[in-house]
Structure formats: structure tokens, C-alpha cells
Scaffold this active site. Structure first.
Site, mmCIF file in Angstrom:
data_model
loop_
_atom_site.group_PDB
_atom_site.id
_atom_site.type_symbol
_atom_site.label_atom_id
_atom_site.label_comp_id
_atom_site.label_asym_id
_atom_site.label_seq_id
_atom_site.Cartn_x
_atom_site.Cartn_y
_atom_site.Cartn_z
ATOM 1 N N GLY A 33 0.962 -1.186 -0.478
ATOM 2 C CA GLY A 33 -0.003 0.174 0.113
ATOM 3 C C GLY A 33 0.525 1.255 -0.402
ATOM 4 O O GLY A 33 2.184 1.312 -0.443
ATOM 5 N N CYS A 34 0.305 2.163 0.817
ATOM 6 C CA CYS A 34 0.978 3.712 1.149
ATOM 7 C C CYS A 34 2.420 3.282 0.940
ATOM 8 O O CYS A 34 2.857 2.692 2.280
ATOM 9 C CB CYS A 34 0.364 4.072 1.620
ATOM 10 S SG CYS A 34 1.455 6.037 2.291
#
Length: 197
Positions: A33-34
Site C-alpha cells: 500500500g502507501c
């Protein structure tokens, strides 16, 4: 003359020592993810020398954040971990990776949706592939559910733009707010239980 020989010997030994040390320096690439949120857990580990946010796994050369975040390049946001294999093992890094992702989410991670935010392990050798696959089976056994996180060969790594690097350190309030708003820690606790203090 004797001092020159001793100095030369010292320099030779020092260079041998540096060469041996550098042979233990390795890199690993993880998508979770991020990328801002994936730097911190690895940075806390003794033996991790550096983390770099970037992009990997796609088909566009030198992608920009705008291209990757809009989807369609095939890249994932990733963190490249440079580490000293004498101090921390690849298996240790895999354990950190797993405990910082939702291994059951195939549509992204937390509030970040889309393939560019997928969780993925990019292995750089046959040994890493075996260790990654074994770790995935262990997670499935531990959590009693099929893991959708992919394991693929390492692809070209492209460092992200400078303003993304060490974001959690340079913008701590924004980072904490983003992480909270995204529900990352809440979901990690649902999957893995409460993290030790």
C-alpha cells in the site's frame, strides 16, 4: 620504510574488511500500500541501513507518482530495503512485511484502492522466493485463511520523487493523520492482534 609498510598493510586490511562488509549488504523490495507507511516499520530494525520509496512491477519506464497513482502502469508503490544480512535476515524482513499489510485484501491496502496499492513481495533470488512462499504458507496456517498477497520476481525499481522520501519523518503530523484516517492500524490490529508496546 617500516612505517610505510605498516601503513600499507593497515590500508590493505581495512579495504578487505570493507569489501567483506559490503558483500553482506542486500536489498529487498516490498509493496504494502502507501509507501510512506512501509518505510517506518523497516527503519526501526537494527541492520536496516536505508529505505527508499518507489515503484516496481510495471511496464512504463521512469514512471511518475501521477502516472502510478492513477493506475494503468502496472507498478505498485513499494519500499526498497537496504540491509546488512549479518544483522537482520530476509526472513526477519518478511515477518515485518506481513505484520504491516492486510494479506486478505486483493483490491489495494486499507483506504488506498487499486492495483497500484497491492501487497506484493518481489523476490531477488531463488532462495528469497522459497523463503517468501514458506512465509506465506505460515501466515495462512497462523491466520486460518487464504492469503491473496502475490509473490513475483523483482522488477526494475524506480525511486519515487524526493518529496516522498522519509515522509513520516519530515511531515510527522500529516503522516499520523493520514495513517489514522486510512484506518491502517485499526485493520492491522483486526488481522494480527494488538502490537506489543
Amino acid at each position: 620504510m617500516m612505517r610505510s609498510i605498516i601503513a600499507l598493510l593497515f590500508l590493505s586490511l581495512a579495504s578487505i574488511s570493507l569489501a567483506q562488509d559490503s558483500s553482506n549488504i542486500r536489498t529487498a523490495i516490498f509493496a504494502g500500500g502507501c509507501f510512506w507507511c512501509m518505510e517506518l516499520p523497516f527503519d526501526k530494525v537494527d541492520g536496516v541501513l536505508e529505505t527508499t520509496s518507489g515503484y516496481s512491477g510495471g511496464h512504463v519506464k521512469n514512471p511518475t507518482y501521477e502516472q502510478v497513482s492513477s493506475g494503468g502502469t502496472g507498478h505498485a508503490e513499494v519500499v526498497q530495503v537496504k540491509y546488512d544480512a549479518n544483522k537482520v535476515s530476509y526472513s526477519d524482513l518478511l515477518n515485518i512485511f506481513w505484520h504491516n499489510v492486510d494479506p486478505f485484501d486483493s483490491g489495494g491496502q486499507f483506504c488506498d484502492r487499486g492495483d497500484q496499492y497491492r501487497a506484493e513481495i518481489f523476490y531477488g533470488s531463488q532462495e528469497e522466493k522459497v523463503l517468501a512462499e514458506e512465509s506465506k504458507k505460515k501466515v495462512e496456517a497462523e491466520l486460518g485463511k487464504k492469503v491473496v498477497t502475490q509473490i513475483k520476481p523483482a522488477a526494475t525499481f524506480y525511486p519515487a520523487e524526493a518529496y516522498h522520501q522519509d515522509y513520516y519523518q519530515r511531515n510527522p503530523l500529516r503522516y499520523k493523520y493520514y495513517r489514522y484516517r486510512c484506518g491502517r492500524d485499526k485493520r492491522l490490529e483486526e488481522v494480527w492482534g494488538k502490537a506489543p508496546s
